[in-house]
Design a protein around this motif. Structure first.
Motif, PDB file in Angstrom:
ATOM      1  N   SER A 401     -59.286 -33.866 -24.257  1.00 36.20           N
ATOM      2  CA  SER A 401     -59.535 -33.864 -25.696  1.00 36.20           C
ATOM      3  C   SER A 401     -58.257 -33.536 -26.455  1.00 36.20           C
ATOM      4  O   SER A 401     -57.934 -34.170 -27.466  1.00 36.20           O
ATOM      5  CB  SER A 401     -60.635 -32.847 -26.020  1.00 36.20           C
ATOM      6  OG  SER A 401     -60.718 -32.608 -27.404  1.00 36.20           O
ATOM      7  N   ALA A 402     -57.518 -32.534 -25.979  1.00 30.90           N
ATOM      8  CA  ALA A 402     -56.280 -32.127 -26.647  1.00 30.90           C
ATOM      9  C   ALA A 402     -55.257 -33.261 -26.660  1.00 30.90           C
ATOM     10  O   ALA A 402     -54.546 -33.453 -27.653  1.00 30.90           O
ATOM     11  CB  ALA A 402     -55.700 -30.895 -25.952  1.00 30.90           C
ATOM     12  N   MET A 403     -55.182 -34.016 -25.573  1.00 30.59           N
ATOM     13  CA  MET A 403     -54.224 -35.121 -25.525  1.00 30.59           C
ATOM     14  C   MET A 403     -54.542 -36.176 -26.573  1.00 30.59           C
ATOM     15  O   MET A 403     -53.645 -36.682 -27.271  1.00 30.59           O
ATOM     16  CB  MET A 403     -54.233 -35.747 -24.130  1.00 30.59           C
ATOM     17  CG  MET A 403     -53.267 -36.905 -23.952  1.00 30.59           C
ATOM     18  SD  MET A 403     -51.531 -36.415 -24.119  1.00 30.59           S
ATOM     19  CE  MET A 403     -51.253 -35.682 -22.505  1.00 30.59           C
ATOM     20  N   THR A 404     -55.807 -36.516 -26.719  1.00 26.82           N
ATOM     21  CA  THR A 404     -56.178 -37.524 -27.720  1.00 26.82           C
ATOM     22  C   THR A 404     -56.014 -36.977 -29.145  1.00 26.82           C
ATOM     23  O   THR A 404     -55.656 -37.716 -30.059  1.00 26.82           O
ATOM     24  CB  THR A 404     -57.625 -37.995 -27.498  1.00 26.82           C
ATOM     25  OG1 THR A 404     -58.500 -36.865 -27.416  1.00 26.82           O
ATOM     26  CG2 THR A 404     -57.746 -38.782 -26.194  1.00 26.82           C
ATOM     27  N   LEU A 405     -56.259 -35.677 -29.325  1.00 30.01           N
ATOM     28  CA  LEU A 405     -56.019 -35.071 -30.629  1.00 30.01           C
ATOM     29  C   LEU A 405     -54.536 -35.077 -30.971  1.00 30.01           C
ATOM     30  O   LEU A 405     -54.155 -35.349 -32.125  1.00 30.01           O
ATOM     31  CB  LEU A 405     -56.546 -33.638 -30.641  1.00 30.01           C
ATOM     32  CG  LEU A 405     -58.062 -33.443 -30.706  1.00 30.01           C
ATOM     33  CD1 LEU A 405     -58.408 -31.978 -30.483  1.00 30.01           C
ATOM     34  CD2 LEU A 405     -58.618 -33.921 -32.036  1.00 30.01           C
ATOM     35  N   ALA A 406     -53.693 -34.765 -29.987  1.00 33.60           N
ATOM     36  CA  ALA A 406     -52.246 -34.787 -30.213  1.00 33.60           C
ATOM     37  C   ALA A 406     -51.775 -36.178 -30.608  1.00 33.60           C
ATOM     38  O   ALA A 406     -50.907 -36.343 -31.477  1.00 33.60           O
ATOM     39  CB  ALA A 406     -51.513 -34.311 -28.959  1.00 33.60           C
ATOM     40  N   ASP A 407     -52.364 -37.187 -29.984  1.00 29.64           N
ATOM     41  CA  ASP A 407     -52.052 -38.576 -30.319  1.00 29.64           C
ATOM     42  C   ASP A 407     -52.443 -38.881 -31.762  1.00 29.64           C
ATOM     43  O   ASP A 407     -51.650 -39.430 -32.550  1.00 29.64           O
ATOM     44  CB  ASP A 407     -52.805 -39.489 -29.351  1.00 29.64           C
ATOM     45  CG  ASP A 407     -52.304 -40.921 -29.383  1.00 29.64           C
ATOM     46  OD1 ASP A 407     -51.914 -41.398 -30.472  1.00 29.64           O
ATOM     47  OD2 ASP A 407     -52.302 -41.572 -28.337  1.00 29.64           O
ATOM     48  N   SER A 408     -53.660 -38.509 -32.131  1.00 33.48           N
ATOM     49  CA  SER A 408     -54.140 -38.772 -33.495  1.00 33.48           C
ATOM     50  C   SER A 408     -53.303 -38.037 -34.534  1.00 33.48           C
ATOM     51  O   SER A 408     -52.997 -38.582 -35.598  1.00 33.48           O
ATOM     52  CB  SER A 408     -55.610 -38.346 -33.618  1.00 33.48           C
ATOM     53  OG  SER A 408     -56.432 -39.102 -32.753  1.00 33.48           O
TER      54      SER A 408
END
Length: 460
Positions: A401-408
């Protein structure tokens, strides 16, 4: 650093993601990711027509910002649930929500209803990505992770090549509603191919993690609201928009910080630095890419189809870079692959900046941006692989989840800031100012990318 337990999963010595025990899962996940990506590309093509038919031009920008924001809520919710009970429940739920969003959009009678469907699409799509990351960690041995993420890169590249064209054909000859309704059956079939792998997973219950954190869900909602504000402010122009945008960015940072591993903002070595590099590379690369067709149209008077060649070249080379890193496997460390990708992205952004200043032949920009696409193919899959490698099993959902949030965060923040920079720059300096800002992000990326390698453990 904690290591995941996925290396115990699957048959020993298997070197292909297309082995019989993986084939249906691999194809199902590929098609599912492809369809989520296709929807993102297709909607960009048909939304001008949709907003005109539904008399909703005033809500045009919100139709894109809303699913980006709601996706954050889906990512965090999926991360919370997968860490406690595994990926089966969130995958069933996220696919159902995504399908509901498609149905609402395809049958919408007003722009407001369509945006509600887009919100459901965002929640479902964000949760699908996180749950699939965890499924990969559980269902495939670690030696195959680079290869499966390379395949996923292709699942995102293909829609970039054919999505707009195919969506245009559907809207012209069948109707824009079928851009949403037409993929529902395919999504359901792709998910059915994944169900056997989900059924083979052992039941999980990490009661020591406690109940789902409503605080994190609330923070994700606030972060999503901040992203919507950033998106709208970045396209509004005006002298007041920069301080308002910075306030929205500060809110986004404050609310997202607890949703990322500790040390992400300080670029602590290992997992936190991996998250930092995702934010930086997404912001630097996409912050430039959104302006390239505009640059080619304004300064070179190219038609939209010819201006799009620069994006096509990048998409193709992205696929090549992703294939290569998957082929190299453990021969190339995750940290070195991330650093090489950072260097290639910096070359591409530098080429874009030089193009804005000196106006060389268009072929120079196309070649330079293709180098950037190759770099993105090297860096994106290995960031995911490194994240899973450095995650304990009960943290895989949170960290995915954190990786996709960092991307966004990187994409939304850089494009919004870029919009204000472009709008407020002196005449003739818009592209130069935005590209310089993104180049600064890329240079920081080069500096911090070696920190994605975890610190060596002290000798016993």
């Amino acid at each position: 650093m904690p290591q995941n337990k996925s290396s115990r999963t699957g048959a020993p010595g298997v070197e292909t993601i297309y082995a019989p025990q993986y084939l249906s899962t691999t194809l199902g996940m590929f098609i599912l990711v492809f369809l989520v990506a296709f929807e993102a590309m297709a909607v960009t093509t048909v939304m001008p027509l949709v907003s005109e038919v539904l008399d909703g031009k005033r809500l045009f920008a919100l139709s894109f910002a809303a699913p980006m924001a709601s996706g954050m809520l889906g990512m965090v919710a999926a991360g919370e649930i997968t860490d406690r009970w595994g990926p089966k429940i969130p995958l069933f739920a996220s696919v159902a929500v995504f399908l509901a969003g498609l149905l609402v959009c395809g049958t919408a009678g007003s722009m407001e209803i369509l945006i509600s469907g887009r919100i459901l699409q965002g929640i479902g799509g964000g949760a699908i990505t996180v749950a699939i990351y965890v499924l990969i960690a559980r269902a495939y041995p670690g030696s195959l992770h680079a290869k499966i993420f390379a395949l996923f890169a292709t699942a995102w590249v293909l829609p970039a090549l054919i999505g707009p064209w195919l969506a245009g054909l559907i809207a012209t000859f069948i109707g824009w509603r079928w851009v949403f309704l037409g993929v529902m059956g395919l999504v359901a079939l792709a998910f059915c191919a994944i169900i056997p792998a989900l059924d083979r997973l052992p039941r999980e219950s990490h009661s020591e993690l406690g109940p789902v954190s409503w605080k994190r869900l609330l923070l994700a909602g606030l972060a999503g609201a901040a992203v919507i504000a950033m998106n709208l402010l970045g396209n509004s122009g005006g002298a007041w928009s920069l301080p308002a945008l910075l306030a929205a960015l500060l809110l986004a940072l404050l609310t997202i910080r607890p949703l990322l591993p500790k040390g992400t903002f300080s670029v602590r070595r290992g997992l936190p630095a991996t998250m930092s590099t995702r934010t930086l590379v997404a912001g630097a690369f996409f912050g430039v890419e959104v302006y390239l067709p505009y640059l080619l149209r304004e300064d070179y008077q190219l038609s939209p189809d010819r201006a799009g060649l620069v994006l096509t070249a990048s998409a193709l080379s992205w696929s090549v870079g992703s294939w290569l890193q998957g082929k190299l496997g453990d021969k190339l460390s995750n940290s070195h692959s991330i650093t090489l990708g950072a260097l290639a992205s910096t070359v591409a952004i530098s080429t874009a900046l030089l193009t804005a200043v000196y106006h060389p032949p268009v072929a120079v920009l196309i070649c330079g941006w293709a180098v950037g696409g190759f770099g993105m193919g090297m860096i994106y899959p290995r960031q995911n692989v490194n994240m899973l490698k450095l995650s304990a099993e009960h943290e895989q959902g949170f960290n995915s989840s954190a990786m996709t949030l960092a991307d966004s965060l990187g994409t939304a923040g850089a494009t919004a800031l870029g919009g204000v920079i472009f709008a407020t720059a002196a005449a003739g300096w818009g592209f130069i100012s935005v590209f310089s800002f993104c180049l600064a992000l890329a240079l920081v990326l080069i500096i911090v990318s070696p920190r994605t390698k975890p610190a060596a453990r002290p000798a016993a």
